[in-house]
Scaffold this motif. Structure first.
Motif, PDB file in Angstrom:
ATOM      1  N   SER A  19      15.129 -21.775   1.487  1.00  0.00           N
ATOM      2  CA  SER A  19      13.728 -21.485   1.196  1.00  0.00           C
ATOM      3  C   SER A  19      12.828 -22.110   2.251  1.00  0.00           C
ATOM      4  N   TYR A  20      11.796 -21.386   2.622  1.00  0.00           N
ATOM      5  CA  TYR A  20      10.830 -21.845   3.610  1.00  0.00           C
ATOM      6  C   TYR A  20       9.429 -21.562   3.089  1.00  0.00           C
ATOM      7  N   ARG A  21       8.455 -22.303   3.603  1.00  0.00           N
ATOM      8  CA  ARG A  21       7.047 -22.085   3.273  1.00  0.00           C
ATOM      9  C   ARG A  21       6.288 -21.866   4.564  1.00  0.00           C
ATOM     10  N   LEU A  22       5.262 -21.051   4.515  1.00  0.00           N
ATOM     11  CA  LEU A  22       4.420 -20.815   5.680  1.00  0.00           C
ATOM     12  C   LEU A  22       3.439 -21.971   5.823  1.00  0.00           C
ATOM     13  N   HIS A  23       3.289 -22.494   7.033  1.00  0.00           N
ATOM     14  CA  HIS A  23       2.365 -23.600   7.283  1.00  0.00           C
ATOM     15  C   HIS A  23       0.948 -23.123   6.955  1.00  0.00           C
ATOM     16  N   PRO A  24       0.134 -23.943   6.262  1.00  0.00           N
ATOM     17  CA  PRO A  24      -1.216 -23.517   5.882  1.00  0.00           C
ATOM     18  C   PRO A  24      -2.108 -23.125   7.057  1.00  0.00           C
ATOM     19  N   LEU A  25      -1.887 -23.693   8.237  1.00  0.00           N
ATOM     20  CA  LEU A  25      -2.714 -23.338   9.388  1.00  0.00           C
ATOM     21  C   LEU A  25      -2.308 -21.999  10.004  1.00  0.00           C
ATOM     22  N   ALA A  26      -1.176 -21.432   9.559  1.00  0.00           N
ATOM     23  CA  ALA A  26      -0.709 -20.154  10.098  1.00  0.00           C
ATOM     24  C   ALA A  26      -0.728 -19.047   9.049  1.00  0.00           C
ATOM     25  N   ALA A  27      -1.203 -19.343   7.848  1.00  0.00           N
ATOM     26  CA  ALA A  27      -1.185 -18.370   6.758  1.00  0.00           C
ATOM     27  C   ALA A  27      -2.405 -17.449   6.806  1.00  0.00           C
ATOM     28  N   TYR A  52      -5.438 -15.638   4.525  1.00  0.00           N
ATOM     29  CA  TYR A  52      -6.202 -15.975   3.323  1.00  0.00           C
ATOM     30  C   TYR A  52      -7.062 -14.802   2.883  1.00  0.00           C
ATOM     31  N   GLU A  53      -7.415 -14.795   1.594  1.00  0.00           N
ATOM     32  CA  GLU A  53      -8.193 -13.698   1.024  1.00  0.00           C
ATOM     33  C   GLU A  53      -9.652 -13.708   1.474  1.00  0.00           C
ATOM     34  N   SER A  54     -10.170 -14.880   1.842  1.00  0.00           N
ATOM     35  CA  SER A  54     -11.572 -14.968   2.235  1.00  0.00           C
ATOM     36  C   SER A  54     -11.743 -16.111   3.232  1.00  0.00           C
ATOM     37  N   PRO A  55     -12.824 -16.097   3.988  1.00  0.00           N
ATOM     38  CA  PRO A  55     -13.101 -17.219   4.888  1.00  0.00           C
ATOM     39  C   PRO A  55     -13.242 -18.544   4.136  1.00  0.00           C
ATOM     40  N   GLU A  56     -13.785 -18.489   2.923  1.00  0.00           N
ATOM     41  CA  GLU A  56     -13.950 -19.706   2.129  1.00  0.00           C
ATOM     42  C   GLU A  56     -12.596 -20.292   1.730  1.00  0.00           C
ATOM     43  N   ALA A  57     -11.661 -19.420   1.325  1.00  0.00           N
ATOM     44  CA  ALA A  57     -10.316 -19.876   0.956  1.00  0.00           C
ATOM     45  C   ALA A  57      -9.602 -20.468   2.167  1.00  0.00           C
ATOM     46  N   MET A  58      -9.788 -19.839   3.338  1.00  0.00           N
ATOM     47  CA  MET A  58      -9.174 -20.351   4.560  1.00  0.00           C
ATOM     48  C   MET A  58      -9.735 -21.729   4.907  1.00  0.00           C
ATOM     49  N   GLU A  59     -11.053 -21.876   4.834  1.00  0.00           N
ATOM     50  CA  GLU A  59     -11.662 -23.156   5.163  1.00  0.00           C
ATOM     51  C   GLU A  59     -11.193 -24.261   4.219  1.00  0.00           C
ATOM     52  N   ALA A  60     -11.087 -23.950   2.936  1.00  0.00           N
ATOM     53  CA  ALA A  60     -10.613 -24.945   1.963  1.00  0.00           C
ATOM     54  C   ALA A  60      -9.164 -25.335   2.253  1.00  0.00           C
ATOM     55  N   ALA A  61      -8.326 -24.355   2.565  1.00  0.00           N
ATOM     56  CA  ALA A  61      -6.924 -24.637   2.878  1.00  0.00           C
ATOM     57  C   ALA A  61      -6.807 -25.454   4.161  1.00  0.00           C
ATOM     58  N   PHE A  62      -7.623 -25.139   5.162  1.00  0.00           N
ATOM     59  CA  PHE A  62      -7.597 -25.885   6.424  1.00  0.00           C
ATOM     60  C   PHE A  62      -8.000 -27.337   6.204  1.00  0.00           C
ATOM     61  N   ARG A  63      -9.046 -27.542   5.423  1.00  0.00           N
ATOM     62  CA  ARG A  63      -9.489 -28.921   5.154  1.00  0.00           C
ATOM     63  C   ARG A  63      -8.392 -29.723   4.464  1.00  0.00           C
TER      64      ARG A  63
END
Length: 69
Positions: A13-21, A23-34
Motif C-alpha cells: 500500500s502507498y499514499r500520495l504525498h499531500p504536496l503532489a495530490a 484537490y477539489e478546490s483551492p481552499e482544500a489545497m491550501e489547507a492540505a499544504f499548510r
C-alpha cells in the motif's frame, strides 16, 4: 508516493504525498499544504526532493508524429 510504516502497512500500500495530490478546490489545497508543511517541519512527513526548475521546455513545433500500432 509514500509507503506507510511497516506496522501500518497492509500488503503493498502507498499514499500520495499531500504536496503532489489533486484537490477539489483551492481552499482544500491550501489547507492540505499548510498541514503538510507543519508535518514536514516536525519530521512526520518527508519533504519532496525535486530537481530545481530552471527554465520551461521549448514549445513543440509542427504536428506530432503519431502512428497506429
Amino acid at each position: 508516493m509514500l509507503r506507510p510504516r511497516r506496522e501500518e502497512r497492509t500488503g503493498n500500500s502507498y499514499r500520495l504525498h499531500p504536496l503532489a495530490a489533486k484537490y477539489e478546490s483551492p481552499e482544500a489545497m491550501e489547507a492540505a499544504f499548510r498541514t503538510a508543511l507543519v508535518r514536514i517541519q516536525v519530521g512526520d512527513l518527508p519533504n519532496l526532493k525535486l530537481p530545481t526548475y530552471h527554465q520551461a521546455p521549448p514549445a513543440p513545433t509542427g504536428r506530432p508524429k503519431l502512428q497506429v500500432a
